[in-house]
Scaffold this active site. Structure first.
Site, PDB file in Angstrom:
ATOM      1  N   MET A 135      70.489  86.138 117.305  1.00  0.00           N
ATOM      2  CA  MET A 135      71.800  86.005 117.927  1.00  0.00           C
ATOM      3  C   MET A 135      71.630  85.997 119.447  1.00  0.00           C
ATOM      4  SD  MET A 135      74.585  87.850 115.548  1.00  0.00           S
ATOM      5  CE  MET A 135      74.259  89.543 115.983  1.00  0.00           C
TER       6      MET A 135
ATOM      7  N   HIS B 149      64.424  89.485 123.379  1.00  0.00           N
ATOM      8  CA  HIS B 149      63.649  90.558 124.005  1.00  0.00           C
ATOM      9  C   HIS B 149      62.282  90.657 123.329  1.00  0.00           C
ATOM     10  CE1 HIS B 149      64.654  92.749 120.393  1.00  0.00           C
ATOM     11  NE2 HIS B 149      65.949  92.604 120.638  1.00  0.00           N
TER      12      HIS B 149
ATOM     13  N   GLN C  11      79.808  88.302 111.062  1.00  0.00           N
ATOM     14  CA  GLN C  11      79.161  89.567 110.724  1.00  0.00           C
ATOM     15  C   GLN C  11      79.633  90.734 111.573  1.00  0.00           C
ATOM     16  OE1 GLN C  11      75.171  87.779 111.728  1.00  0.00           O
ATOM     17  NE2 GLN C  11      74.691  89.859 112.363  1.00  0.00           N
TER      18      GLN C  11
ATOM     19  N   GLY D 189      61.169  92.377 120.972  1.00  0.00           N
ATOM     20  CA  GLY D 189      61.171  92.390 119.505  1.00  0.00           C
ATOM     21  C   GLY D 189      61.162  90.962 118.966  1.00  0.00           C
ATOM     22  N   HIS D 190      62.004  90.106 119.573  1.00  0.00           N
ATOM     23  CA  HIS D 190      62.014  88.690 119.166  1.00  0.00           C
ATOM     24  C   HIS D 190      60.671  88.034 119.495  1.00  0.00           C
ATOM     25  CE1 HIS D 190      66.458  89.373 119.903  1.00  0.00           C
ATOM     26  NE2 HIS D 190      66.431  88.977 118.646  1.00  0.00           N
TER      27      HIS D 190
HETATM   28  O1  PAF Z   1      69.435  90.033 113.062  1.00  0.00           O
HETATM   29  C1  PAF Z   1      70.179  89.211 113.631  1.00  0.00           C
HETATM   30  O2  PAF Z   1      70.044  88.920 114.823  1.00  0.00           O
HETATM   31  C2  PAF Z   1      71.306  88.568 112.834  1.00  0.00           C
HETATM   32  O3  PAF Z   1      71.849  89.445 111.920  1.00  0.00           O
HETATM   33  C3  PAF Z   1      70.878  87.258 112.157  1.00  0.00           C
HETATM   34  C4  PAF Z   1      69.829  87.503 111.091  1.00  0.00           C
HETATM   35  C5  PAF Z   1      70.360  86.267 113.189  1.00  0.00           C
HETATM   36  C6  PAF Z   1      72.091  86.615 111.453  1.00  0.00           C
HETATM   37  O4  PAF Z   1      73.097  86.325 112.353  1.00  0.00           O
END
Ligand code: PAF
Length: 290
Positions: free
Chosen positions: A30, A34, A61, A36-37
């Site tokens: 989303m 950072h 969500q 973690g990504h």
């Molecule tokens: O973990 C996230 O950033 C979100 O929940 C995801 C998996 C991208 C779904 O919107």
């Protein structure tokens, strides 16, 4: 690095890559990227020919409109981040592209989604699996990388893939932490310097509980009380309004997410707490030393 906005174009591009013999590593995010990504990207880079990052703030969500509004949006920085870390393709759809209005279809999740995060955030996992299933349909056969910080999310998505037969291999990636122990999260951007200090209490209480399990404590109730007590310990020099406030502290079986009667094998310790207006989650694996 290519950037695609259109769902149809994204789907066709992934299909063509596979026809050309390439394997695809998908990192759904989303944004507000950072370290973690970065770890998800590094793992995808190592294991796949083409690394694809999707950046989409999924309104479905968020149970709380204020939380959605305040969610950090840093798309230009995210594009730069992706480029710097060797991503091949970013998919950045507009909301209308991902969820054509009016939204008439969404996936529902049973038992796994009504507990823990799902109990605190009604509808959250329905929103997650709805958007993730759309991403999987668009990306097609791939490996998809998810951080273990959202432990329940990984469990829910893994089960979805199994039950719905998506041609996707889920790859869970361990949590990345600051030197203070704080788990990296896009939400940390919303914490001020005092709150960042306070937020380190989450990992401290997880470490204390993990040590107790390692040392042979087998009663999950006692471990939960220990986590609550550690998190509730007043932190010196931190204003009352910034002291962490517990949402839940639980011991679960890592597969079922249910509380075991006794701790006799590997367990996962899960914690959620508020620091100021920001809700944080964290977790750790634990097992008795034999
Ligand atoms: O973990 C996230 O950033 C979100 O929940 C995801 C998996 C991208 C779904 O919107």
């Amino acid at each position: 690095m290519d950037r695609i906005y259109s769902a149809v174009e994204f789907q066709a591009t992934c299909e063509n890559l596979r026809i050309g013999g390439k394997t695809i590593g998908l990192v759904p995010t989303m944004g507000a990227l950072h370290g973690g990504h970065q770890q998800l990207i590094v793992n995808a880079r190592r294991e796949c020919d083409v690394v694809v990052v999707s950046v989409f703030v999924n309104a479905l969500q968020f149970d709380n409109p204020g939380d959605l509004e305040k969610y950090p949006r840093t798309i230009e920085k995210d594009i730069e981040f992706a480029q710097t870390h060797g991503v091949d393709l970013v998919f950045t759809p507009d909301p209308e592209e991902m969820h054509p209005q009016p939204v008439l279809f969404h996936l529902e999740v049973d038992r796994l989604a009504n507990i823990l995060e799902g109990a605190s955030r009604p509808g959250h996992f329905s929103g997650v699996v709805t958007v993730v299933s759309k991403l999987f349909i668009l990306a097609g056969k791939c490996r998809a990388y998810f951080g273990e910080k959202d432990f329940q999310q990984v469990a829910v998505i893994s089960r979805m893939v199994e039950e719905m037969h998506f041609p996707v291999e889920i790859v869970p990636v361990p949590i990345v932490r600051e030197g203070t122990g704080l788990a990296l999260s896009s939400r940390n951007m919303r914490l001020d310097s005092e709150q960042l200090v306070a937020a380190a209490a989450l990992s401290r209480s997880l470490y204390a509980a993990r040590d107790a399990v390692r040392n042979g404590e087998m009663d999950p109730g006692k471990i939960e009380v220990l986590m609550q007590r550690e998190l509730g310990r007043e932190i010196n020099g931190i204003a009352k309004s910034n002291q962490p406030v517990l949402d839940y502290a639980v011991v679960v079986d890592p597969r079922t997410l249910l509380k075991p009667e006794r701790i006799e094998g590997p367990v996962r310790l899960l914690l959620a707490a508020w620091v100021g207006e920001v809700r944080l989650i964290d977790n750790i694996a634990a097992q008795a030393d034999r």
